[in-house]
Design a protein around this motif. Structure first.
Motif, PDB file in Angstrom:
ATOM      1  N   ASN A 173     -10.277  -2.577  -4.729  1.00 45.90           N
ATOM      2  CA  ASN A 173      -9.067  -3.069  -5.397  1.00 45.90           C
ATOM      3  C   ASN A 173      -7.845  -3.117  -4.492  1.00 45.90           C
ATOM      4  O   ASN A 173      -6.779  -2.617  -4.837  1.00 45.90           O
ATOM      5  CB  ASN A 173      -8.755  -2.211  -6.635  1.00 45.90           C
ATOM      6  CG  ASN A 173      -9.580  -2.660  -7.818  1.00 45.90           C
ATOM      7  OD1 ASN A 173     -10.160  -3.745  -7.795  1.00 45.90           O
ATOM      8  ND2 ASN A 173      -9.631  -1.839  -8.857  1.00 45.90           N
ATOM      9  N   LEU A 174      -8.018  -3.731  -3.354  1.00 42.59           N
ATOM     10  CA  LEU A 174      -6.840  -3.992  -2.517  1.00 42.59           C
ATOM     11  C   LEU A 174      -6.257  -5.339  -2.923  1.00 42.59           C
ATOM     12  O   LEU A 174      -6.960  -6.193  -3.450  1.00 42.59           O
ATOM     13  CB  LEU A 174      -7.250  -4.015  -1.039  1.00 42.59           C
ATOM     14  CG  LEU A 174      -7.877  -2.723  -0.516  1.00 42.59           C
ATOM     15  CD1 LEU A 174      -8.276  -2.889   0.940  1.00 42.59           C
ATOM     16  CD2 LEU A 174      -6.927  -1.552  -0.662  1.00 42.59           C
ATOM     17  N   ILE A 175      -4.970  -5.513  -2.654  1.00 39.58           N
ATOM     18  CA  ILE A 175      -4.328  -6.793  -2.978  1.00 39.58           C
ATOM     19  C   ILE A 175      -4.548  -7.738  -1.792  1.00 39.58           C
ATOM     20  O   ILE A 175      -4.174  -7.420  -0.655  1.00 39.58           O
ATOM     21  CB  ILE A 175      -2.834  -6.596  -3.295  1.00 39.58           C
ATOM     22  CG1 ILE A 175      -2.709  -5.745  -4.560  1.00 39.58           C
ATOM     23  CG2 ILE A 175      -2.147  -7.935  -3.487  1.00 39.58           C
ATOM     24  CD1 ILE A 175      -1.310  -5.281  -4.867  1.00 39.58           C
ATOM     25  N   GLN A 176      -5.183  -8.857  -2.079  1.00 39.46           N
ATOM     26  CA  GLN A 176      -5.709  -9.702  -1.004  1.00 39.46           C
ATOM     27  C   GLN A 176      -4.618 -10.320  -0.125  1.00 39.46           C
ATOM     28  O   GLN A 176      -4.827 -10.510   1.067  1.00 39.46           O
ATOM     29  CB  GLN A 176      -6.576 -10.830  -1.590  1.00 39.46           C
ATOM     30  CG  GLN A 176      -7.839 -10.335  -2.266  1.00 39.46           C
ATOM     31  CD  GLN A 176      -8.734  -9.540  -1.332  1.00 39.46           C
ATOM     32  OE1 GLN A 176      -8.987  -9.949  -0.205  1.00 39.46           O
ATOM     33  NE2 GLN A 176      -9.190  -8.376  -1.775  1.00 39.46           N
ATOM     34  N   GLN A 177      -3.467 -10.637  -0.691  1.00 36.37           N
ATOM     35  CA  GLN A 177      -2.468 -11.326   0.139  1.00 36.37           C
ATOM     36  C   GLN A 177      -1.647 -10.366   0.999  1.00 36.37           C
ATOM     37  O   GLN A 177      -0.808 -10.801   1.769  1.00 36.37           O
ATOM     38  CB  GLN A 177      -1.543 -12.202  -0.717  1.00 36.37           C
ATOM     39  CG  GLN A 177      -0.673 -11.488  -1.704  1.00 36.37           C
ATOM     40  CD  GLN A 177      -1.280 -11.526  -3.090  1.00 36.37           C
ATOM     41  OE1 GLN A 177      -2.476 -11.393  -3.257  1.00 36.37           O
ATOM     42  NE2 GLN A 177      -0.449 -11.734  -4.091  1.00 36.37           N
ATOM     43  N   LEU A 178      -1.882  -9.052   0.843  1.00 35.85           N
ATOM     44  CA  LEU A 178      -1.123  -8.080   1.628  1.00 35.85           C
ATOM     45  C   LEU A 178      -2.012  -7.500   2.726  1.00 35.85           C
ATOM     46  O   LEU A 178      -3.222  -7.358   2.539  1.00 35.85           O
ATOM     47  CB  LEU A 178      -0.634  -6.945   0.725  1.00 35.85           C
ATOM     48  CG  LEU A 178       0.223  -7.348  -0.470  1.00 35.85           C
ATOM     49  CD1 LEU A 178       0.632  -6.123  -1.264  1.00 35.85           C
ATOM     50  CD2 LEU A 178       1.458  -8.109  -0.027  1.00 35.85           C
ATOM     51  N   GLU A 212       0.917  -3.054   4.146  1.00 35.32           N
ATOM     52  CA  GLU A 212       1.595  -3.461   2.903  1.00 35.32           C
ATOM     53  C   GLU A 212       0.852  -2.956   1.673  1.00 35.32           C
ATOM     54  O   GLU A 212       1.465  -2.584   0.669  1.00 35.32           O
ATOM     55  CB  GLU A 212       1.710  -4.989   2.863  1.00 35.32           C
ATOM     56  CG  GLU A 212       2.724  -5.511   3.867  1.00 35.32           C
ATOM     57  CD  GLU A 212       2.572  -6.996   4.140  1.00 35.32           C
ATOM     58  OE1 GLU A 212       3.543  -7.597   4.620  1.00 35.32           O
ATOM     59  OE2 GLU A 212       1.477  -7.551   3.881  1.00 35.32           O
ATOM     60  N   GLU A 235       1.764   0.515   1.175  1.00 33.02           N
ATOM     61  CA  GLU A 235       3.163   0.644   0.735  1.00 33.02           C
ATOM     62  C   GLU A 235       3.348   0.458  -0.775  1.00 33.02           C
ATOM     63  O   GLU A 235       4.353   0.892  -1.330  1.00 33.02           O
ATOM     64  CB  GLU A 235       4.040  -0.387   1.464  1.00 33.02           C
ATOM     65  CG  GLU A 235       4.428   0.005   2.856  1.00 33.02           C
ATOM     66  CD  GLU A 235       5.217  -1.083   3.539  1.00 33.02           C
ATOM     67  OE1 GLU A 235       5.536  -2.097   2.898  1.00 33.02           O
ATOM     68  OE2 GLU A 235       5.514  -0.925   4.731  1.00 33.02           O
ATOM     69  N   VAL A 236       2.395  -0.247  -1.428  1.00 33.46           N
ATOM     70  CA  VAL A 236       2.613  -0.642  -2.829  1.00 33.46           C
ATOM     71  C   VAL A 236       3.036   0.513  -3.744  1.00 33.46           C
ATOM     72  O   VAL A 236       4.057   0.410  -4.431  1.00 33.46           O
ATOM     73  CB  VAL A 236       1.370  -1.377  -3.395  1.00 33.46           C
ATOM     74  CG1 VAL A 236       1.481  -1.580  -4.894  1.00 33.46           C
ATOM     75  CG2 VAL A 236       1.196  -2.715  -2.705  1.00 33.46           C
ATOM     76  N   PRO A 237       2.307   1.659  -3.777  1.00 31.95           N
ATOM     77  CA  PRO A 237       2.728   2.728  -4.694  1.00 31.95           C
ATOM     78  C   PRO A 237       4.115   3.279  -4.351  1.00 31.95           C
ATOM     79  O   PRO A 237       4.868   3.643  -5.253  1.00 31.95           O
ATOM     80  CB  PRO A 237       1.672   3.824  -4.499  1.00 31.95           C
ATOM     81  CG  PRO A 237       0.556   3.181  -3.774  1.00 31.95           C
ATOM     82  CD  PRO A 237       1.109   2.033  -3.013  1.00 31.95           C
ATOM     83  N   TYR A 245       6.549   1.587  -3.097  1.00 30.86           N
ATOM     84  CA  TYR A 245       7.526   0.596  -3.562  1.00 30.86           C
ATOM     85  C   TYR A 245       7.922   0.867  -5.009  1.00 30.86           C
ATOM     86  O   TYR A 245       9.101   0.861  -5.357  1.00 30.86           O
ATOM     87  CB  TYR A 245       6.910  -0.799  -3.425  1.00 30.86           C
ATOM     88  CG  TYR A 245       7.700  -1.903  -4.051  1.00 30.86           C
ATOM     89  CD1 TYR A 245       8.860  -2.360  -3.450  1.00 30.86           C
ATOM     90  CD2 TYR A 245       7.291  -2.501  -5.234  1.00 30.86           C
ATOM     91  CE1 TYR A 245       9.590  -3.383  -4.005  1.00 30.86           C
ATOM     92  CE2 TYR A 245       8.006  -3.526  -5.804  1.00 30.86           C
ATOM     93  CZ  TYR A 245       9.161  -3.962  -5.186  1.00 30.86           C
ATOM     94  OH  TYR A 245       9.875  -4.963  -5.746  1.00 30.86           O
ATOM     95  N   SER A 249       8.935   3.848   3.713  1.00 36.69           N
ATOM     96  CA  SER A 249       7.572   3.606   3.250  1.00 36.69           C
ATOM     97  C   SER A 249       6.736   2.958   4.356  1.00 36.69           C
ATOM     98  O   SER A 249       5.545   3.265   4.487  1.00 36.69           O
ATOM     99  CB  SER A 249       7.577   2.757   1.980  1.00 36.69           C
ATOM    100  OG  SER A 249       8.271   1.569   2.165  1.00 36.69           O
ATOM    101  N   ARG A 263      -3.871   4.510   0.543  1.00 39.85           N
ATOM    102  CA  ARG A 263      -2.950   4.078  -0.503  1.00 39.85           C
ATOM    103  C   ARG A 263      -2.841   5.137  -1.600  1.00 39.85           C
ATOM    104  O   ARG A 263      -1.759   5.401  -2.122  1.00 39.85           O
ATOM    105  CB  ARG A 263      -3.450   2.751  -1.099  1.00 39.85           C
ATOM    106  CG  ARG A 263      -2.531   2.166  -2.128  1.00 39.85           C
ATOM    107  CD  ARG A 263      -3.071   0.866  -2.655  1.00 39.85           C
ATOM    108  NE  ARG A 263      -4.297   1.067  -3.411  1.00 39.85           N
ATOM    109  CZ  ARG A 263      -5.001   0.077  -3.963  1.00 39.85           C
ATOM    110  NH1 ARG A 263      -4.610  -1.170  -3.829  1.00 39.85           N
ATOM    111  NH2 ARG A 263      -6.090   0.339  -4.633  1.00 39.85           N
TER     112      ARG A 263
END
Lengths: 239, 434
Positions: free
Chosen positions: A108-113, A117, A120-122, A124, A133, A169
């Protein structure tokens, strides 16, 4: 923004998570589906717990409950002294971000990041500054052994590498609990054992680790195994 | 805190949109064309009406212009062939206007003749206007050099003339025009002054058919030459003979071609117009005059402009609406495509509000980028219209602000629902979504 206490407590005997008579049911048409029945669980800080059970036994629901993704139908759930039942959606989001680190079977990684990055999501959503971060995300990437791949996209990484990113993450906000749902399920045995080693190391550093798994090998590593069957706890204790 | 989050949100939004470049571009194009059509249409509409209004305003908003027109055939002479056809405004009319209507401030009687003027070997077709010294009071012409006609010129029927800029530039290539002698028809006149150009009623014909062409004002005339009214009567007489093929000569007698009346204030224009018409009606047996009120034309032009703007504006607004619906459609598709990402973000601590902000900002980036590009495109279209179509266009700041504002509103309106849907997804189900 409201800040939760982020320093994990390393005393092993203090309960970090208490569930009392927890029930969860879903309404499917006219049939009420009882997924969890009267769950009583206490997990202490710094423990390594494996949750096992056949498909449909309620493992994932229990994990979602622990991870504050789902509301129980009845019963009580205390996470680090707070009654989760009473919290609203925003508070649950904050708790998830601050206290819980998720590691999923399918990464479950975000593909466009890219790697940094994603880590960094949590941070953020907890309101950390960009500079802070980014620095911390780099440190975590190095820690899981991806220091030279920080600008790669998830699609450019192998499964094992992606899961390392996910672990980094999960550690971003120094959570109280790391929740891993079949962390090695999508990996070959070699990278699976590497991932497991990272998780066990984290436990040794004092993190509370809860792993949902089918793998008996993982369960033997754990200090305690909770076996679920048909929504009830069949076994709860050291094997 | 808020600003740095905004910066990162925008960054993230651009990154996500950049992943689907073609889709984003196509979606934005709806807004681009919508905004640019709003700007272009308003610019064309504004240009057309401003041009007309300028022309009308130059006629003077406090003026009433009464023009001589040739009466229709059937009204003439009751069947009997007359040798001389006599019609039009007279000196008596001008006298009556001056004497019997108290709020008339200035009365300017004019005779107009299309004539050729020479200076050495240069020739120009011009409108020779026989007028009075107080003509500048009812007109917007400004003196550039020398003086206007004087009462002494009138009294002695002097051979003097005042030229407008156009005539000067046609006749005098190198010489200073002032105090030179120019030849009009058979006589020489001394140039005593130079004035700016004067608007003429026939200019308005392009805008409004109601405005009649003055007799003798052909399109070929490049400018005006002003000479004393007494002089023009003396030199050219009041009878004109026009030979028209087999039917023989057409002989006409016209004393004055137009009388310009000025009143004290704009409110008095319309009542005075009614009095003038009553007065004229009593003394003219045939309908050989027409009353033109620049103010009325101005008001009519404003009405026309309003209708024009509403029609063009609503067409453009519909195209913006279509663009907005297109954006909403794509955003809904994007949201369902990114269900899993939404689930991940929710699990990692994103509140519903964070998800709304994320998707709303993506929509806003699309529409605002579309708005900016639309403004650029929309501002260049009128330029080409003016260049190739020779139509006046005016881009007003308010139309730019309006277009940009509309695109922002479209972004928020059509972005809110997809963002709201994204935020209200169940995190567990979104995580399971493939």
């Amino acid at each position: 923004m409201q800040q939760f206490n982020k320093t994990p407590e390393f005393k092993t005997d203090k309960p970090i998570l208490v569930m009392k008579q927890l029930c969860k049911s879903y309404q499917l048409g006219t049939v009420q589906l009882q997924v969890l029945r009267n769950i009583d669980v206490t997990i202490n800080s710094g423990e390594y717990v494996a949750i096992m059970g056949p498909s449909g036994s309620g493992k994932s629901t229990l994990l979602n409950m622990i991870g504050c993704l789902d509301h129980p139908t009845s019963g009580q759930y205390w996470l680090s002294g707070r009654n989760v039942f009473e919290l609203n959606d925003d508070d649950l989001s904050l708790i998830r971000g601050a206290h819980i680190g998720f590691v999923f079977q399918s990464f479950n990684l975000i593909q466009q990041l890219n790697v940094v990055e994603n880590i960094e999501v949590p941070m953020y959503y907890q309101g950390l500054s960009e500079h802070e971060s980014a620095q911390r995300a780099r440190k975590l990437a190095v820690m899981v052994g991806l220091g030279d791949r920080i600008t790669h996209r998830p699609s450019e990484l192998s499964g094992g590498e992606q899961q390392r990113v996910a672990i980094a993450r999960a550690l971003a906000n120094e959570p109280l609990i790391i929740l891993a749902d079949e962390p090695t399920g999508n990996l070959d045995s070699e990278s699976g054992s590497e991932i497991l080693k990272i998780l066990v190391d984290l436990h040794k550093q004092g993190k509370t680790l809860i792993v949902v798994t089918h793998d008996e090998g993982i369960a033997t590593d754990a200090q305690r195994t909770i076996r679920l069957f048909d929504g009830r706890i069949k076994q709860n204790g050291e094997r | 805190m808020f600003t740095f989050r905004l910066k990162r949100t925008v960054k993230l939004g651009i990154k996500s949109l950049w992943m689907h470049r073609l889709r984003s571009t196509l979606t934005t194009s709806g807004i681009i064309f919508g905004v640019s059509s709003v700007i272009a249409m308003l610019a064309i509409g504004e240009g057309a009406s401003q041009h007309a209004q300028e022309q009308i305003a130059r006629l003077g908003s406090c003026n009433i212009i009464i023009k001589t027109v040739e009466p229709p055939e059937e009204e003439q002479a009751g069947g009997r062939e007359r040798v001389m056809h006599e019609y039009g405004l007279t000196y008596a009319d001008a006298e009556r206007f001056h004497n019997s209507i108290p709020n008339v401030e200035v009365v300017v009687p004019n005779r107009l003749l299309a004539q050729r003027a020479w200076y050495r070997n240069r020739k120009v077709a011009a409108e020779v206007i026989g007028t009075v010294p107080w003509f500048p009071d009812v007109s917007t012409v400004r003196l550039i050099q020398g003086r206007f006609l004087s009462s002494i010129d009138m009294h002695y029927k002097q051979s003097v003339c005042v030229l407008d800029e156009n005539v000067v530039s046609e006749l005098f290539a190198f010489d200073d025009a002032l105090y030179q002698d120019i030849k009009i028809a058979t006589d020489y006149y001394r140039v005593v002054g130079i004035v700016t150009q004067q608007a003429i009623v026939s200019d308005l014909q392009t805008f409004d058919n109601q405005a009649p062409a003055a007799p003798g004002q052909g399109g070929a005339n490049v400018g005006n030459i002003y000479i004393p009214l007494t002089t023009i009567k003396d030199r050219f007489g009041e009878i004109s003979i026009e030979f028209s093929g087999s039917s023989g000569a057409k002989i006409e007698k016209v004393e004055l071609h137009e009388i310009i009346v000025k009143v004290g204030s704009i409110e008095e224009v319309l009542p005075t117009r009614d009095i003038l018409e009553t007065l004229l009606d009593r003394f003219h047996k045939q309908s050989d005059y027409q009353v033109v009120v620049p103010l009325e034309l101005l008001r009519q032009a404003e009405r026309t402009k309003m209708i024009f703007s509403i029609v063009l504006g609503s067409i453009a607004a519909i195209s913006l609406l279509v663009g907005g619906i297109g954006i909403m459609n794509i955003m809904l598709a994007t949201v369902s495509e990114r269900t899993r990402e939404i689930g991940i973000r929710r699990a990692l601590g994103a509140k519903k509000r964070d998800i709304i902000v994320q998707f709303l900002s993506e929509t806003l980036i699309l529409t605002l980028a579309g708005g900016i590009l639309g403004i650029i495109l929309g501002s260049s279209i009128p330029y080409f219209v003016t260049y190739f179509g020779h139509m006046p266009t005016v881009i007003t700041t308010s139309s730019l602000i309006l277009a940009f504002g509309i695109s922002a509103i479209v972004g928020i309106t059509f972005g809110l629902y997809p963002a709201y849907r994204a935020a209200n997804m169940d995190p567990i189900e979104s995580l399971r979504h493939e």
